[in-house]
Each structure stands twice: as structure tokens, then as C-alpha cells.
Design a protein around this motif. Structure first.
Motif, PDB file in Angstrom:
ATOM      1  N   ARG A  91    -112.581  41.864 -40.545  1.00  0.00           N
ATOM      2  CA  ARG A  91    -111.967  42.228 -41.865  1.00  0.00           C
ATOM      3  C   ARG A  91    -110.523  42.575 -41.985  1.00  0.00           C
ATOM      4  NH1 ARG A  91    -116.897  45.840 -43.848  1.00  0.00           N
ATOM      5  NH2 ARG A  91    -117.745  44.359 -45.434  1.00  0.00           N
TER       6      ARG A  91
ATOM      7  N   PHE B 287    -117.127  38.017 -38.699  1.00  0.00           N
ATOM      8  CA  PHE B 287    -116.188  38.209 -39.832  1.00  0.00           C
ATOM      9  C   PHE B 287    -115.383  39.223 -39.476  1.00  0.00           C
ATOM     10  CE2 PHE B 287    -115.900  40.061 -44.505  1.00  0.00           C
ATOM     11  CZ  PHE B 287    -114.637  39.845 -44.542  1.00  0.00           C
TER      12      PHE B 287
ATOM     13  N   HIS C 234    -102.464  43.713 -42.264  1.00  0.00           N
ATOM     14  CA  HIS C 234    -103.368  42.704 -41.341  1.00  0.00           C
ATOM     15  C   HIS C 234    -102.841  42.976 -40.147  1.00  0.00           C
ATOM     16  CE1 HIS C 234    -104.557  38.571 -41.468  1.00  0.00           C
ATOM     17  NE2 HIS C 234    -103.780  38.206 -40.459  1.00  0.00           N
TER      18      HIS C 234
ATOM     19  N   CYS D  14    -113.175  32.456 -49.572  1.00  0.00           N
ATOM     20  CA  CYS D  14    -114.582  32.515 -49.129  1.00  0.00           C
ATOM     21  C   CYS D  14    -115.633  32.824 -50.258  1.00  0.00           C
ATOM     22  CB  CYS D  14    -114.677  33.512 -48.022  1.00  0.00           C
ATOM     23  SG  CYS D  14    -114.147  35.164 -48.478  1.00  0.00           S
TER      24      CYS D  14
ATOM     25  N   CYS E 232    -117.883  29.204 -46.098  1.00  0.00           N
ATOM     26  CA  CYS E 232    -116.796  30.443 -46.137  1.00  0.00           C
ATOM     27  C   CYS E 232    -115.968  30.462 -45.026  1.00  0.00           C
ATOM     28  CB  CYS E 232    -117.780  31.771 -46.376  1.00  0.00           C
ATOM     29  SG  CYS E 232    -118.633  32.169 -44.944  1.00  0.00           S
TER      30      CYS E 232
ATOM     31  N   ALA F 120    -109.941  35.509 -40.461  1.00  0.00           N
ATOM     32  CA  ALA F 120    -111.015  36.477 -40.720  1.00  0.00           C
ATOM     33  C   ALA F 120    -112.496  35.994 -40.553  1.00  0.00           C
ATOM     34  CB  ALA F 120    -110.656  36.912 -42.514  1.00  0.00           C
TER      35      ALA F 120
ATOM     36  N   CYS G   3    -111.964  29.872 -45.158  1.00  0.00           N
ATOM     37  CA  CYS G   3    -110.792  30.954 -44.925  1.00  0.00           C
ATOM     38  C   CYS G   3    -109.560  30.666 -44.289  1.00  0.00           C
ATOM     39  CB  CYS G   3    -111.498  31.700 -43.644  1.00  0.00           C
ATOM     40  SG  CYS G   3    -110.578  33.096 -43.232  1.00  0.00           S
TER      41      CYS G   3
ATOM     42  N   ARG H 145    -108.457  40.881 -40.390  1.00  0.00           N
ATOM     43  CA  ARG H 145    -107.592  39.838 -40.617  1.00  0.00           C
ATOM     44  C   ARG H 145    -107.468  39.356 -41.963  1.00  0.00           C
ATOM     45  NH1 ARG H 145    -105.447  38.760 -35.657  1.00  0.00           N
ATOM     46  NH2 ARG H 145    -106.752  39.318 -33.852  1.00  0.00           N
ATOM     47  N   CYS H 146    -108.536  39.725 -42.952  1.00  0.00           N
ATOM     48  CA  CYS H 146    -108.718  39.439 -44.039  1.00  0.00           C
ATOM     49  C   CYS H 146    -107.513  39.442 -45.153  1.00  0.00           C
ATOM     50  CB  CYS H 146    -109.941  39.867 -44.827  1.00  0.00           C
ATOM     51  SG  CYS H 146    -110.381  39.378 -46.517  1.00  0.00           S
TER      52      CYS H 146
END
Ligand code: FES
Length: 221
Positions: free
Chosen positions: A149, A147, A98, A158, A201, A209, A205, A151-152
Motif C-alpha cells: 500500500r 500488495f 508515495h 485494481c 488487479c 503497489a 496496477c 506504493r498505491c
């Protein structure tokens, strides 16, 4: 209410509706259990984040509270050395790939990872596991949101919002293991996919992200 059942969590007796998952019973009664992937309406939780472990009296092993249904007279502990170790490990695995530059993150101070770290006395710093920094191109294509990613946390919130609430189906998981990610069909930018940009979405979150461009921090632009 007479049709409720009684359970005990951390020494506190509470009345809950039968059929409820333990995680929601605790949260509804102000007892915090870390969680990322749980969705209240989901009948079969996938329990992928592994953050919501608790101990139940009479059970040999800790269980994920998002999958465990309450039972009359159940006695639950949300903290113990064993639980704390499990949660710490799950947390460290989640943050191992992350982007931890919180001060550049649009969700800074409004992020579930920060909430969990604070509540469990964990650090948002990678120590035990090797950090895997994955390079992703920012999908800046939607008009009001983006978006990132990096930080997803792969919680799937989502995807649920997109599929079940918006009924669109623009995004889903692809790949397995370390390569797992949320993407569109053919990995198209969101604006070129069937995404309607409804932003449900983004609201779902729990980290930074999917974020509104208006919340973007200068350093992260
Ligand atoms: Fe239970 Fe993620 S909330 S495993």
C-alpha cells in the motif's frame, strides 16, 4: 469515416468518433495526456487523480479530459503554463505519500509515475508538500502476488478489474482524505478474503503497489 467529427489538439487536426472522451481521443492519436484514474469503459469517470487537465478554446477554466466529451471543431491545448501548473500540483500531491524508493520497486522503469515525470519534466522527489510516510504492512498472503500500500496511488484501476472484469468484489476503497486506502472487507489479508487470486488487479496496477512476487527487487523483499 463520415460519421466522425474533427477536433484539433495541439494544432493537429484529428477525426474521432462522437461521444468519445477527449482523453481517449488524444491517446488513440498518439497525443499523450497524463492520467492515472481513467478507465475507458467507465461511463461516469470519477476524475480523482486530476492529472489530465487540458484547455479548450472558448472555455474559461481547464477541464479534465477524461470527463470531457469531444465536440465538432473543438480546439484543445494539452500544454500551457496554467495546465503545467495544475498537473505539477496534482502530481506532487500524489507522490506526497508515495514510497519513492524507485530502485527497490518491482515496477521500476515500468511505472506510470515515471512516465508522467519524464513526459512533463517533473521530479519524483517531494519538495513542495510535506511527505507523509504511512506505515503499512505488506500483504504477502496471495500465492503469486503481493500488495504494497505504500506504493498505491489510489487510482482505482485494481478495484475496477476486481469488480467489473473479474466480477469478484474483493477490494474497495475505505476511509476518506489522507486515510483513504484500498482494502478488503474487514481489512483481511487478500488470501483470507473472497479474492480468487485471478491477478487481473495486478495487471491493472499502473505502479508497483500490486506486483508479482517474481518481479520483487532484492532490497524491497
Ligand atoms: Fe482524468 Fe484522473 S485521468 S482525473
Amino acid at each position: 469515416m463520415s460519421d466522425q467529427i474533427t477536433i484539433t489538439i495541439d494544432g493537429r487536426q484529428i477525426n474521432v468518433m462522437p461521444g468519445l472522451k477527449l482523453l481517449w481521443a488524444a491517446l488513440d492519436n498518439g497525443i499523450y495526456i497524463p492520467h492515472l484514474c481513467a478507465i475507458r469503459e467507465e461511463i461516469r469517470p470519477n476524475a480523482s487523480c486530476r492529472l489530465c487537465f487540458v484547455e479548450i478554446e472558448g472555455s474559461k477554466h481547464p477541464v479534465t479530459s477524461c470527463t470531457k466529451t469531444v465536440e465538432e471543431n473543438m480546439v484543445v491545448k494539452t500544454r500551457s503554463p496554467r495546465i503545467d501548473r495544475l498537473v505539477k500540483t496534482a502530481f506532487e500531491l500524489i507522490i506526497s505519500d508515495h514510497n519513492l524508493k524507485c530502485n527497490e520497486c518491482p515496477a521500476n522503469k515500468n511505472c506510470v509515475l515515471q512516465t508522467i515525470a519524464k513526459e512533463r519534466g517533473l521530479r519524483l522527489k517531494q519538495k513542495r508538500f510535506k511527505s507523509i510516510v504511512r506505515e503499512f504492512e505488506l500483504d504477502d498472503s496471495p500465492e503469486v502476488f503481493a500488495f504494497d500500500r505504500s506504493r498505491c496511488v489510489l487510482c482505482g484501476q485494481c478495484i475496477w478489474a476486481d469488480r467489473v472484469e473479474a466480477k469478484v468484489g474483493a477490494i474497495g476503497f475505505t476511509n476518506r482524505g489522507i486515510k483513504r486506502m484500498v482494502t478488503t472487507f474487514k481489512d483481511l489479508p487478500l488470501a483470507d478474503s473472497i479474492c480468487t487470486q485471478c491477478t487481473l488487479c495486478v495487471d491493472a496496477c499502473p505502479v508497483g503497489a500490486l506486483y508479482y512476487k517474481k518481479d520483487r527487487k532484492e532490497a524491497g523483499s
